[in-house]
Design an enzyme around this catalytic site. Structure first.
Site, PDB file in Angstrom:
ATOM      1  CG  ASP A 143      -1.892  -0.971   1.213  1.00  0.00           C
ATOM      2  OD1 ASP A 143      -2.090  -1.620   0.271  1.00  0.00           O
ATOM      3  OD2 ASP A 143      -2.751  -0.944   2.127  1.00  0.00           O
ATOM      4  CG  HIS A 148       2.427  -8.888   0.714  1.00  0.00           C
ATOM      5  ND1 HIS A 148       1.782  -9.925   1.377  1.00  0.00           N
ATOM      6  CD2 HIS A 148       2.314  -7.847   1.521  1.00  0.00           C
ATOM      7  CE1 HIS A 148       0.995  -9.534   2.526  1.00  0.00           C
ATOM      8  NE2 HIS A 148       1.770  -8.220   2.718  1.00  0.00           N
ATOM      9  CB  SER A 189      10.626   3.020   4.536  1.00  0.00           C
ATOM     10  OG  SER A 189      11.841   3.297   4.019  1.00  0.00           O
TER      11      SER A 189
END
Length: 287
Positions: free
Chosen positions: A89, A146, A252
């Site tokens: 995200d 992911h 980050s």
């Protein structure tokens, strides 16, 4: 004001600050931790209805909260095998071709893929003429990373460096930002060739985890560390498309590199400043 913010980053003790905040984030302080988490949720307008544990009291530490899991099924995975998926995200910072070994950062700024990969020349050659994508994770975002595509881990590199902020303002003003900050490079072998997942640290984000090595914390100093992994046999680590491969504490940046002719085109709507949601279609694979 923006110039002052950037100037302060050059002089502030970023590593010391990050270590101090890291200790506080790991501390379990009961009601103090809960109050701080509730403040953070309100300050950054975090939608806790998506979290597997929606109550602040469920988290023993800030780190537990920052790396919170989502409810099962809340990020459905694009199952079209012609597409790789968003790994996180966040928001797309930049994307496009790797031109003559250079990666575009922001207007007036680029940096070399060789520097990004910790001066590992053999690795950089594998991505010549390929494509890159840079995704920024804000403090409010889900912080687990992911796999865009199924891959087998072949190498990990830890590159020491600075801990500048990686927000859009800093990316527009600090030359070679992502090749200057501390980072972990993971290279996977996939059906479309090599893929690099570069997890870039930032101010108060000095802790980067992977699912195979845990928190990556080599001795302090300026030495680059590398680890090679078997790609065949019982000890090979293969992660499926959509599987977790790492996580950040706070926000980050992730930089992805792909080999030449691996990608056909980015999915509709995937462009700089576009919002990303883990599991959605990111780019079409070259036929």
């Amino acid at each position: 004001m923006d110039k002052i913010k950037i100037a302060l980053q050059y002089i502030m003790p970023k590593h010391l600050l990050s270590r101090l905040v890291g200790k506080l984030a790991a501390a379990q302080m009961g009601s103090v931790t809960t109050a701080a988490i509730n403040w953070f949720i309100k300050q950054y307008k975090i939608d806790m209805s998506e979290a597997a544990q929606s109550e602040a009291t469920a988290y023993a530490s800030f780190n537990d909260f920052f790396t919170r899991a989502l409810k099962p099924g809340i990020r459905p995975l694009c199952e079209d095998n012609d597409y790789i998926v968003h790994p996180v995200d966040g928001a797309v910072s930049q994307l496009g071709p790797i031109k003559e070994g250079r990666i575009f950062q922001a207007k007036g700024h680029d940096y070399s893929s060789l520097a990004l990969l910790g001066d590992q020349a053999d690795d950089a050659k594998r991505f010549e003429g390929g494509d890159f994508a840079t995704i920024y994770l804000a403090p409010k975002d889900y912080h687990r990373i992911h796999m865009p595509i199924k891959g087998t881990l072949s190498k990990m590199t830890y590159v020491p460096g600075e801990l500048f902020s990686v927000n859009p303002l800093t990316a527009e003003n600090v030359p070679g930002l992502f090749a200057r900050n501390e980072r972990v490079v993971a290279i996977f072998e996939t059906e479309i060739g090599p893929m690099a997942m570069v997890l870039v640290g930032a101010t108060i984000v000095a802790s980067i985890e992977t699912v195979w090595a845990g928190t990556v914390t080599p001795p302090t100093g300026k030495k680059v560390f590398t680890w090679d992994y078997p790609t065949e046999g019982p000890n090979a680590l293969t992660l499926e498309k959509g599987a977790e491969m790492g996580r950040f504490k706070l926000g980050s940046t992730v930089v992805m590199l792909f080999a030449k002719d691996a990608l056909d085109k980015f999915a509709d709507g995937v462009e700089p400043k576009s919002v990303t949601r883990m599991g959605q279609a990111f780019a079409k694979i070259e036929d």
